[in-house]
Design an enzyme around this catalytic site. Structure first.
Site: not given
Ligand code: SDX
Length: 429
Positions: A306, A364
């Site tokens: 991320h 996710d």
């Protein structure tokens, strides 16, 4: 006025720029006068060191793995709140009273139906069209059906457009799913809560009554909450940039949907489940870990890493817990995909490549396992992310439109193209 300044020395000139502080998080150097003072631009492709706006909606501390919606930690909201209450919080800045929540929920509920002509709009798509292709097109087309709420200079129209999108995105996404499986559209019902209504519109059929399982509805509602907003991510920045040109709200949100679809962004939930299925069994994990580390292999661990979180994504932790609950309820706690995901996470978090780069599971990584267990095809995963994130996009869009310092977004560039040269007739080329 700023207390401290940043000094920039260029040759024998020194320039000073104000340093601004927020309530929490890194200070910023206000460089709005940089070009006027120095004739230079900053250079920051990917905006890794750039604050593009002043916002009060969502805050992420990437090092701590902390996510706040209007100051409330995501773990507390996921455990104690509901998505419709989180929508109110993101849009209006405070938790609602009982009466305010009831009024807001009633306003949203009464806008869940879409214009009946939209049914014909769907008929123009191929049955095998990806649901995100349909949702992108239909959201953009909302301006053609709800033209009476496209004047962004009218606060009333901004408000009704916001309510319409929060209310209708689940209906639009559910219709995309029904169309793809060749089943009739199911109308929304006013006696169901937000998450139950979405599940009913997706899985009910005219031939028999569909009972929504309350545990599944709670898991669905929690997934909506975990995806609701996330600072200035790629799709939110797309919505803000689109809105800066005074484009109508439906066009701005459609732009956000289109951007979210990318596998590096919201499309990662579909890609992550496909990856876990491709790995298939725990013994094949080392092969894929090596591929993820190989610079010559474009393969990446989807659902990992991320831009901001350099610690565990707090949403992934809640999602993992929810996955266990739903799989247990559905009697599939030995789900091989969950076992591969948990073993993959364990191995990756012990591997120096991932540790050095602070790559952790993100939102996710586990969401697809829950959505798959509930019965959604992977092609619906990003459409569910999009309907969840619509309220965040709208909150950010409203904040941008209401900002007295609003200006059209117009970045500059570092140019390495041809300098001026004269046209050459084709006979001389
Ligand atoms: C979302 O911004 C948001 O907030 C987004 C989101 C939201 O709620 O809106 O949180 C939702 O989009 C989550 C992210 C979903 N995407 C994925 O899971 C796709 C896989 N992840 C990566 O593509 C990547 O981690 C990104 C895109 C998420 C972040 O990329 P960055 O910050 O630009 O980092 P990078 O590509 O520069 O990577 C840094 C290093 C590189 O190695 P080196 O060049 O330093 O040797 O880490 C490596 C990368 O190769 N790396 C990975 C990796 N992610 C980064 N290596 C293997 N697998 C990965 N997943």
């Amino acid at each position: 006025m700023s207390e401290t300044t940043a000094k920039l020395t260029l040759g024998d000139e020194t320039y000073e720029f104000p340093v601004l502080s927020g309530t929490v998080g890194p200070d910023v150097i206000d460089i709005r006068s940089l070009y006027a003072k120095t004739g230079l631009f900053t250079y920051d492709p990917g905006f890794t060191s750039t604050a593009a706006c002043d916002s009060a909606i969502t805050y992420i501390d990437g090092d701590k793995g902390e996510l706040l919606y209007r100051g409330y930690p995501i773990e507390q909201l996921a455990a104690k709140s509901s998505y419709i209450e989180v929508c109110y919080l993101l849009l209006y800045g405070e938790l609602p009273s009982k009466a305010e929540l009831a009024d807001f929920e009633n306003r949203v509920t009464r806008h869940t139906m879409v214009h009946e002509q939209m049914h014909y709009f769907y008929r123009g798509f191929r049955r095998d069209a990806h649901p995100m292709a349909i949702v992108t097109g239909v959201v953009g087309a909302m301006a053609a059906f709800y033209h009476d709420s496209t004047d962004i200079s009218d606060p009333m129209q901004r408000e009704i457009a916001s309510i319409r999108m929060v209310a209708k995105l689940p209906t639009i996404a559910a219709m995309a799913y029904k169309y793809s499986v060749g089943q009739p559209f199911v109308y929304p019902r006013n006696d169901l809560d937000y998450a139950s209504n979405f599940l009913h519109m997706c899985f009910a059929v005219p031939a028999e009554e569909y009972k929504v399982d309350p545990v599944v509805a709670k898991a669905m509602d929690r997934i909506f909450t975990l995806h609701a907003d996330h600072e200035q991510n790629a799709s939110t920045s797309t919505v803000r940039l689109s809105g800066s040109s005074d484009a109508n709200p439906f066009a701005c949100i459609a732009a956000g949907v289109a951007c979210l679809w990318g596998p590096a962004h919201g499309g990662a939930n579909e890609a992550a489940l496909n990856m876990l299925r491709e790995i298939g069994t725990v013994d094949r994990i080392p092969e894929f870990i090596e591929r993820a580390k190989d610079k010559n292999d474009p393969f990446r661990l989807m659902g990992f890493g991320h831009r901001v979180y350099k610690n565990y994504d707090p949403r992934a932790a809640v999602m993992q817990e929810s996955a266990r609950e739903v799989l247990e309820l559905l009697g599939v706690e030995n789900n091989p995909t969950l076992q591969v995901a948990q073993e993959l996470e364990k191995i990756a978090l012990e591997d120096p490549y991932f540790v050095e780069r602070k790559l952790y599971p993100n939102v996710d990584f586990y969401s697809g396992i829950i959505l798959d267990a509930i019965g959604f095809p992977t092609s619906m995963f990003t459409a569910i992310f999009a309907l969840s994130r619509t309220v965040g996009w709208i909150a950010q869009w409203k904040e941008m439109i209401g900002d007295p310092q609003k200006k059209i977004g117009r970045p500059r560039q570092l140019y390495h193209g041809a300098t001026t040269r004269d046209y050459v007739d084709i006979a001389q080329r």
